[in-house]
Design an enzyme around this catalytic site. Structure first.
Site, mmCIF file in Angstrom:
data_model
loop_
_atom_site.group_PDB
_atom_site.id
_atom_site.type_symbol
_atom_site.label_atom_id
_atom_site.label_comp_id
_atom_site.label_asym_id
_atom_site.label_seq_id
_atom_site.Cartn_x
_atom_site.Cartn_y
_atom_site.Cartn_z
ATOM 1 N N CYS A 147 0.859 -1.297 -0.136
ATOM 2 C CA CYS A 147 0.405 0.259 0.369
ATOM 3 C C CYS A 147 0.697 1.246 -0.036
ATOM 4 O O CYS A 147 1.682 1.538 1.004
ATOM 5 C CB CYS A 147 -1.247 -0.065 1.084
ATOM 6 S SG CYS A 147 -1.509 1.853 1.181
ATOM 7 N N GLU A 148 0.284 2.574 -1.017
ATOM 8 C CA GLU A 148 1.463 3.114 -1.028
ATOM 9 C C GLU A 148 1.265 4.147 -0.242
ATOM 10 O O GLU A 148 1.847 5.541 0.071
ATOM 11 C CB GLU A 148 1.176 3.747 -2.605
ATOM 12 C CG GLU A 148 0.132 5.308 -2.707
ATOM 13 C CD GLU A 148 0.378 5.514 -4.032
ATOM 14 O OE1 GLU A 148 0.811 4.963 -4.762
ATOM 15 O OE2 GLU A 148 -1.138 6.142 -4.119
ATOM 16 N N HIS A 149 0.259 4.367 1.135
ATOM 17 C CA HIS A 149 -0.457 5.077 2.143
ATOM 18 C C HIS A 149 0.336 4.798 2.947
ATOM 19 O O HIS A 149 0.527 5.453 3.766
ATOM 20 C CB HIS A 149 -2.046 4.761 1.977
ATOM 21 C CG HIS A 149 -2.463 5.787 0.083
ATOM 22 N ND1 HIS A 149 -3.681 5.140 0.008
ATOM 23 C CD2 HIS A 149 -2.615 7.345 0.353
ATOM 24 C CE1 HIS A 149 -3.874 5.971 -1.307
ATOM 25 N NE2 HIS A 149 -3.613 6.931 -1.273
ATOM 26 N N HIS A 150 0.195 3.701 3.435
ATOM 27 C CA HIS A 150 1.119 3.484 4.723
ATOM 28 C C HIS A 150 2.544 2.556 4.532
ATOM 29 O O HIS A 150 2.654 1.822 5.474
ATOM 30 C CB HIS A 150 -0.385 2.311 5.188
ATOM 31 C CG HIS A 150 -1.116 3.080 5.348
ATOM 32 N ND1 HIS A 150 -2.134 2.716 4.556
ATOM 33 C CD2 HIS A 150 -1.674 4.301 6.473
ATOM 34 C CE1 HIS A 150 -3.664 3.691 5.175
ATOM 35 N NE2 HIS A 150 -2.787 5.017 5.913
ATOM 36 N N GLN B 283 -4.732 -0.664 -4.858
ATOM 37 C CA GLN B 283 -5.267 -1.336 -5.221
ATOM 38 C C GLN B 283 -6.288 -1.230 -6.972
ATOM 39 O O GLN B 283 -5.856 -1.921 -7.757
ATOM 40 C CB GLN B 283 -6.434 -2.610 -5.011
ATOM 41 C CG GLN B 283 -6.824 -3.509 -5.212
ATOM 42 C CD GLN B 283 -7.369 -3.850 -4.633
ATOM 43 O OE1 GLN B 283 -7.679 -4.264 -3.469
ATOM 44 N NE2 GLN B 283 -8.616 -4.772 -4.350
ATOM 45 N N HIS C 285 -5.581 -5.884 2.735
ATOM 46 C CA HIS C 285 -4.560 -5.362 2.894
ATOM 47 C C HIS C 285 -4.176 -4.777 4.491
ATOM 48 O O HIS C 285 -5.101 -4.452 6.100
ATOM 49 C CB HIS C 285 -5.705 -3.345 2.602
ATOM 50 C CG HIS C 285 -5.632 -3.276 1.557
ATOM 51 N ND1 HIS C 285 -4.854 -2.510 0.512
ATOM 52 C CD2 HIS C 285 -6.208 -3.853 0.249
ATOM 53 C CE1 HIS C 285 -5.417 -2.628 -0.481
ATOM 54 N NE2 HIS C 285 -6.384 -3.868 -0.649
ATOM 55 N N CYS D 67 -2.665 -2.207 6.312
ATOM 56 C CA CYS D 67 -2.816 -0.980 6.834
ATOM 57 C C CYS D 67 -4.324 -1.042 7.600
ATOM 58 O O CYS D 67 -4.686 -0.239 8.379
ATOM 59 C CB CYS D 67 -2.872 0.041 5.944
ATOM 60 S SG CYS D 67 -3.737 -0.302 4.471
HETATM 61 ZN ZN LIG Z 1 -2.824 1.631 2.722
#
Ligand SMILES: [Zn+2]
Length: 256
Positions: free
Chosen positions: A146-149, A187, A215, A217
């Site tokens: 996941c690029e956010h976390h 995703q 995920h 996260c």
């Molecule tokens: Zn994430």
């Protein structure tokens, strides 16, 4: 978007650990406290909602000006800083090699798909006998991040296409899925990137990509829901027709 454009000054500290002195970088934000909080709130929202900003992975123009070896050296130094800042003792035998291991893992394994030079070469074969038939490869193992976390996304991809007279080896579909998965991802973007590549390689619009993934996260932080998975689908060409869609979903056991 201004979320990540924080202006910062760097200040070096010396952090002592077991008699060893390590330089530690302290970051000070110049935006002012109120503004900084607003920026972090926006970043939290963007991350928790898993919103992507574009179909292409956002890359710097100079992304590949330096070698993998240089990248690993830089990441190793920075990851050491992260561990030191957390207060970990890097003289401990168990932790000593972690910055190097993480750097190597980032560049050579979990993010190798950022580099176009690593894109799998795909040979396409003429196969007139399969013209007009649906080919499905289901349950392709998917490991992404996941690029956010920067936490794992794991699951399965299901890919289908109707041959325009061109076919590829089934293992090549796994390679295409893996290549696009091995980068910081969202995703929905991953699903579209795989679909676009297959359309290009197979010279057809008749492609469907479905991803069912968990995920970490979502399961291990934030809402901490370990029972849910996320389903994304990209239907193109004839797969936009309900009949074809149903046929595909029945085949992969997702009909309801
Ligand atoms: Zn994430």
């Amino acid at each position: 978007m201004a979320v990540y454009s924080l202006v910062s000054t760097l200040k070096m500290h010396i952090m002592k650990s077991n008699g060893h002195a390590y330089p530690v970088i302290e970051t000070r934000y110049l935006n002012g406290n109120g503004k900084k909080e607003k920026i972090w709130a926006e970043a939290d929202f963007l991350g928790d909602e898993h919103i992507a900003t574009s179909i292409d992975t956002p890359m710097r123009p100079d992304a590949f000006d330096i070698s993998d070896t240089s990248k690993m050296e830089i990441i190793e130094k920075h990851f050491e800083q992260i561990m030191l800042t957390l207060g970990l003792d890097l003289t401990d035998d168990s932790l000593r090699g972690t910055p190097h291991r993480v750097a190597k893992m980032f560049v050579k394994e979990i993010f190798y798909g950022l580099n176009p030079a690593n894109k799998p070469g795909i040979s396409v074969f003429d196969n007139k006998f399969r013209y007009g038939q649906m080919l499905v490869e289901k349950n392709i193992s998917l490991n992404s991040t996941c690029e956010h976390h920067f936490l794992p996304i794991t699951g399965k991809a299901h890919v289908a296409y109707v041959s325009s007279g061109k076919v590829i080896g089934l293992s090549k579909i796994n390679r295409i899925v893996d290549y696009f998965a091995r980068r910081p991802q969202v995703q929905e973007r991953l699903t579209v990137q795989i679909s676009e590549e297959l359309k290009k390689v197979l010279k057809t619009d008749d492609v469907a990509v479905i991803i069912d993934a968990r995920h970490m996260c979502v399961s291990s932080r934030g809402i901490q829901d370990d029972g849910s998975s996320t389903l994304t689908a990209e239907y193109s060409g004839i797969f936009k027709e309900d009949k074809r869609k149903e046929e595909l979903l029945a085949y992969i056991g997702m009909n309801c």
